[in-house]
Design an enzyme around this catalytic site. Structure first.
Site, PDB file in Angstrom:
ATOM      1  N   LYS A  17       0.693  -0.750  -0.106  1.00  0.00           N
ATOM      2  CA  LYS A  17      -0.490  -0.608   0.269  1.00  0.00           C
ATOM      3  C   LYS A  17       1.076   1.845  -0.152  1.00  0.00           C
ATOM      4  O   LYS A  17       0.638   2.309  -1.215  1.00  0.00           O
ATOM      5  CB  LYS A  17      -0.932   0.262   1.085  1.00  0.00           C
ATOM      6  CG  LYS A  17      -1.489   1.202   1.718  1.00  0.00           C
ATOM      7  CD  LYS A  17      -2.908   0.927   2.776  1.00  0.00           C
ATOM      8  CE  LYS A  17      -1.394   1.457   4.364  1.00  0.00           C
ATOM      9  NZ  LYS A  17      -1.779   3.172   4.195  1.00  0.00           N
ATOM     10  N   ASN A  18       1.711   1.220   0.784  1.00  0.00           N
ATOM     11  CA  ASN A  18       2.692   2.404   0.996  1.00  0.00           C
ATOM     12  C   ASN A  18       3.623   2.720  -0.426  1.00  0.00           C
ATOM     13  O   ASN A  18       4.029   3.813  -0.114  1.00  0.00           O
ATOM     14  CB  ASN A  18       3.161   2.533   2.550  1.00  0.00           C
ATOM     15  CG  ASN A  18       2.050   2.738   3.804  1.00  0.00           C
ATOM     16  OD1 ASN A  18       0.741   2.705   3.292  1.00  0.00           O
ATOM     17  ND2 ASN A  18       2.293   2.671   4.549  1.00  0.00           N
ATOM     18  N   CYS A 111      -6.383   7.471   9.059  1.00  0.00           N
ATOM     19  CA  CYS A 111      -7.022   6.687  10.857  1.00  0.00           C
ATOM     20  C   CYS A 111      -6.274   7.028  11.267  1.00  0.00           C
ATOM     21  O   CYS A 111      -4.884   7.889  11.887  1.00  0.00           O
ATOM     22  CB  CYS A 111      -6.242   5.487  10.638  1.00  0.00           C
ATOM     23  SG  CYS A 111      -6.464   4.579   9.187  1.00  0.00           S
ATOM     24  N   ARG A 116      -1.450  14.544  13.029  1.00  0.00           N
ATOM     25  CA  ARG A 116      -1.244  14.331  12.149  1.00  0.00           C
ATOM     26  C   ARG A 116      -0.761  15.116  11.004  1.00  0.00           C
ATOM     27  O   ARG A 116      -0.946  15.599  10.089  1.00  0.00           O
ATOM     28  CB  ARG A 116      -1.064  12.742  11.167  1.00  0.00           C
ATOM     29  CG  ARG A 116      -1.622  11.641  11.547  1.00  0.00           C
ATOM     30  CD  ARG A 116      -2.333   9.748  11.250  1.00  0.00           C
ATOM     31  NE  ARG A 116      -1.317   9.515  10.217  1.00  0.00           N
ATOM     32  CZ  ARG A 116      -1.723   9.012   9.034  1.00  0.00           C
ATOM     33  NH1 ARG A 116      -2.134   8.277   9.214  1.00  0.00           N
ATOM     34  NH2 ARG A 116      -0.593   8.730   8.526  1.00  0.00           N
ATOM     35  N   ASP A 299       3.418   0.560  12.288  1.00  0.00           N
ATOM     36  CA  ASP A 299       2.442  -0.033  11.644  1.00  0.00           C
ATOM     37  C   ASP A 299       2.599  -1.343  12.079  1.00  0.00           C
ATOM     38  O   ASP A 299       1.159  -2.172  11.668  1.00  0.00           O
ATOM     39  CB  ASP A 299       2.237  -0.059   9.810  1.00  0.00           C
ATOM     40  CG  ASP A 299       1.926   1.185   9.921  1.00  0.00           C
ATOM     41  OD1 ASP A 299       1.956   2.211  10.788  1.00  0.00           O
ATOM     42  OD2 ASP A 299       2.593   1.707   8.250  1.00  0.00           O
ATOM     43  N   ARG A 391      -8.533  -0.624   3.818  1.00  0.00           N
ATOM     44  CA  ARG A 391      -8.263   0.172   3.620  1.00  0.00           C
ATOM     45  C   ARG A 391      -6.719  -0.709   3.029  1.00  0.00           C
ATOM     46  O   ARG A 391      -5.741   0.230   2.296  1.00  0.00           O
ATOM     47  CB  ARG A 391      -7.039   0.944   4.660  1.00  0.00           C
ATOM     48  CG  ARG A 391      -8.608   2.077   4.789  1.00  0.00           C
ATOM     49  CD  ARG A 391      -8.298   2.809   5.790  1.00  0.00           C
ATOM     50  NE  ARG A 391      -8.347   4.105   4.909  1.00  0.00           N
ATOM     51  CZ  ARG A 391      -8.215   5.313   5.537  1.00  0.00           C
ATOM     52  NH1 ARG A 391      -8.859   6.207   6.583  1.00  0.00           N
ATOM     53  NH2 ARG A 391      -7.979   6.504   4.869  1.00  0.00           N
TER      54      ARG A 391
HETATM   55  N1  EPU Z   1       5.085  14.417  11.487  1.00  0.00           N
HETATM   56  C1  EPU Z   1       5.021  15.577  11.372  1.00  0.00           C
HETATM   57  N2  EPU Z   1       4.610  17.035  10.794  1.00  0.00           N
HETATM   58  C2  EPU Z   1       5.054  16.454   8.915  1.00  0.00           C
HETATM   59  C3  EPU Z   1       4.717  14.677   8.486  1.00  0.00           C
HETATM   60  C4  EPU Z   1       4.792  14.109  10.416  1.00  0.00           C
HETATM   61  O1  EPU Z   1       4.986  16.299  13.009  1.00  0.00           O
HETATM   62  O2  EPU Z   1       4.380  17.592   8.551  1.00  0.00           O
HETATM   63  C5  EPU Z   1       5.174  13.868  12.542  1.00  0.00           C
HETATM   64  C6  EPU Z   1       4.054  12.084  12.311  1.00  0.00           C
HETATM   65  O3  EPU Z   1       2.570  13.398  13.443  1.00  0.00           O
HETATM   66  C7  EPU Z   1       4.720  11.207  12.645  1.00  0.00           C
HETATM   67  C8  EPU Z   1       5.381  11.563  12.888  1.00  0.00           C
HETATM   68  O4  EPU Z   1       6.327  12.501  12.000  1.00  0.00           O
HETATM   69  O5  EPU Z   1       4.360  10.973  13.971  1.00  0.00           O
HETATM   70  C9  EPU Z   1       6.113  10.170  11.529  1.00  0.00           C
HETATM   71  O6  EPU Z   1       4.355  10.985   9.674  1.00  0.00           O
HETATM   72  P1  EPU Z   1       5.578  10.323   8.622  1.00  0.00           P
HETATM   73  O7  EPU Z   1       5.019  11.635   8.156  1.00  0.00           O
HETATM   74  O8  EPU Z   1       6.480  10.197   8.457  1.00  0.00           O
HETATM   75  O9  EPU Z   1       4.207   9.374   8.165  1.00  0.00           O
HETATM   76  P2  EPU Z   1       3.009   9.908   6.723  1.00  0.00           P
HETATM   77  O10 EPU Z   1       4.231   9.649   5.516  1.00  0.00           O
HETATM   78  O11 EPU Z   1       2.218  10.139   7.461  1.00  0.00           O
HETATM   79  C10 EPU Z   1       3.319   7.109   7.191  1.00  0.00           C
HETATM   80  C11 EPU Z   1       2.535   5.796   6.334  1.00  0.00           C
HETATM   81  C12 EPU Z   1       2.141   5.469   7.885  1.00  0.00           C
HETATM   82  C13 EPU Z   1       3.883   4.831   8.655  1.00  0.00           C
HETATM   83  C14 EPU Z   1       4.014   6.607   8.170  1.00  0.00           C
HETATM   84  C15 EPU Z   1       5.236   6.006   9.180  1.00  0.00           C
HETATM   85  C16 EPU Z   1       1.782   5.858   3.987  1.00  0.00           C
HETATM   86  C17 EPU Z   1       0.715   6.082   3.392  1.00  0.00           C
HETATM   87  N3  EPU Z   1       1.788   6.055   5.565  1.00  0.00           N
HETATM   88  O12 EPU Z   1       2.956   7.926   6.416  1.00  0.00           O
HETATM   89  O13 EPU Z   1       0.739   3.702   7.685  1.00  0.00           O
HETATM   90  O14 EPU Z   1       2.572   4.576   9.391  1.00  0.00           O
HETATM   91  O15 EPU Z   1       4.286   6.769   7.156  1.00  0.00           O
HETATM   92  O16 EPU Z   1       6.450   4.520   9.196  1.00  0.00           O
HETATM   93  O17 EPU Z   1       3.388   6.063   3.300  1.00  0.00           O
HETATM   94  C18 EPU Z   1      -0.231   2.831   7.664  1.00  0.00           C
HETATM   95  O18 EPU Z   1       0.333   1.989   7.031  1.00  0.00           O
HETATM   96  O19 EPU Z   1      -1.210   2.100   8.831  1.00  0.00           O
HETATM   97  C19 EPU Z   1       0.108   3.611   7.557  1.00  0.00           C
HETATM   98  C20 EPU Z   1      -0.831   5.033   8.963  1.00  0.00           C
END
Ligand code: EPU
Length: 413
Positions: A17-18, A111, A116, A299, A391
């Site tokens: 997915k990611n 989610c 976030r 995750d 999802r």
């Molecule tokens: N964060 C910030 N500011 C930002 C962006 C992130 O403070 O601008 C914080 C977030 O709040 C969190 C941490 O940084 O505490 C990590 O966030 P990240 O941006 O790395 O996550 P993401 O890109 O939103 C992806 C995956 C998530 C997975 C995370 C961490 C996708 C679509 N989603 O999310 O997947 O948990 O990386 O590995 O790629 C899932 O698949 O269930 C899922 C939630």
């Protein structure tokens, strides 16, 4: 769902997915066909297709192949009815900046696993020369990438992907320092390089992107999903089973492989196959901390929590990525689990048996954790909120049943 005997057998894991979601956004960067094989049939992919079509793209799906062609952009707005529903919608920010130099996008949903924010995405693009304006719950971004270096305060996966998408067609060289090293970021870079981009340092903390004039179409194989694989490996460990999962890359399992082997399970990775042979009652993983890749993936925190319910000993888990991601604890306690939460940590004391329950899922990975708990329980458990599973898990019933479980989706009456 009914209690499973020990899971046994072989399973080919679905596409990631990611990995596929940013690849679909990357298809916006060329007028030619982007053909993605091994694309999982999950609701987040369908949502991505809906947005691509609304922006002017043509998308065809043939079995597990998705063909995307965006020869014209009709719109540069991704409004709340699309973005409010899933986190990956934020990837259209970078992709539309890369293609048109202009985007209006609503804050992303997704989610409920804690705060976030998208501040890292916005400040990085701003540091690279894009004008950002925040009004009416919409972010408006204008301009092309002109800056040459950005330092991320945290290796955010989505922010790294957005900067890459915005920069591959820039007129200059961009360096990202402190980039996320997750395999999904690497596969995005590999896809873009196969489209004619020039990205160096893939898999490292520093990525160097030399802007190219244009990207062309490509055909690409989406890698296997390491989180889905980890979920099934944990289901096998929780039930004392022995399984093989094919369709993976060994290096993608960093962070989880060592942690899972601490349960006493014998593990081996060979070719593209992960062999897991667990012992009857898993040993508790004494200490686990989630963190950015290559640390233990957040995750898999709920799935491993669930797999520890009947383990021998105590398991202490510290969640550093989403400090509030313990939604399933309340449900697991209904089943007789001995768990205590203190801020961003959780302590699980393994118990002799787990009761079946009527459980409520409120997010994707928590739902997967509840399925594992159901497999451990002495009797039939019922889980509501299974739309969250769709999802990210193509067909968790099909997969677990092929390993000997009895899991089914009941009609809503
Ligand atoms: N964060 C910030 N500011 C930002 C962006 C992130 O403070 O601008 C914080 C977030 O709040 C969190 C941490 O940084 O505490 C990590 O966030 P990240 O941006 O790395 O996550 P993401 O890109 O939103 C992806 C995956 C998530 C997975 C995370 C961490 C996708 C679509 N989603 O999310 O997947 O948990 O990386 O590995 O790629 C899932 O698949 O269930 C899922 C939630």
């Amino acid at each position: 769902m009914a209690k499973a005997e020990a899971l046994r057998g072989e399973l080919k894991v679905q596409g990631s997915k990611n990995a596929v979601l940013p690849m679909m956004a990357a298809a916006l960067l060329t007028c030619e066909d982007v053909v993605l094989h091994n694309c999982p049939d999950i609701s987040d992919v369908s949502k991505m297709i809906t947005v691509l079509k609304a922006l002017g793209g043509k998308v065809k799906r043939e079995k597990d192949t998705v063909i995307i062609r965006v020869d014209r952009i009709n719109d540069i707005a991704v409004n709340e009815s699309f973005a409010g529903d899933f986190r990956a919608s934020i990837l259209f920010l970078g992709a539309l900046i890369g293609r048109t130099g202009h985007v209006r996008i609503s804050y992303p949903g997704g989610c409920k696993i804690g705060k976030r924010p998208i501040d890292i995405h916005l400040s990085a693009l701003e540091a690279l020369g894009v004008k950002i304006c925040d009004d009416d719950n919409m972010v408006s971004a204008k301009g092309h990438i002109t800056g040459t270096e950005v330092v991320l305060r945290y290796p955010s996966v989505g922010a790294t992907e957005n900067i890459i998408l915005a920069s591959v067609c820039a007129d200059n060289i961009v360096r990202i320092i402190g980039a996320a090293r997750d395999p999904e970021v690497s596969s995005l870079c590999e896809l873009l390089n196969s489209m004619g981009a020039d990205i160096e340092g893939i898999g490292g903390h520093v990525l160097t992107i030399r802007g190219v004039r244009r990207l062309h179409g490509t055909e690409f194989q989406v890698p296997g999903d390491r989180i889905v694989a980890g979920t099934y490996a944990l289901a096998a460990i929780a039930t004392g089973g022995s399984i093989r999962i094919t369709g993976l890359k060994g290096c993608d399992l960093a962070g989880q492989y060592t942690a899972l082997s601490q349960t006493g399970a014998k593990m081996l990775f060979k070719g593209n196959t992960w062999y897991i042979e667990s012992i009857q009652k898993p040993m508790a993983v004494r200490y686990l901390k989630t963190g950015p890749f290559p640390e233990f993936p957040t995750d898999l925190q709920s799935p491993i929590l669930a797999a520890m319910l009947k383990a021998k000993g105590n398991c202490f888990i510290k969640e550093t990525v989403y400090p509030d991601r313990f939604n399933i604890v309340k449900e697991l306690k209904k089943m007789g689990a001995d768990i205590s939460v203190d801020k961003n940590t959780v302590l699980v004391n393994g118990v002799e048996s787990i009761n079946p329950g009527n459980l409520v899922a409120t997010e994707l990975r928590g739902a997967a954790g509840l399925v594992i708990a159901g497999l451990e329980a002495e009797g039939e458990s019922f889980i509501s909120g299974i739309q969250y599973l769709k999802r990210g898990y193509e067909d968790i019933c099909r997969d677990l049943n092929c390993l000997g479980a009895r899991v089914s989706i009941m009609d809503k009456r």
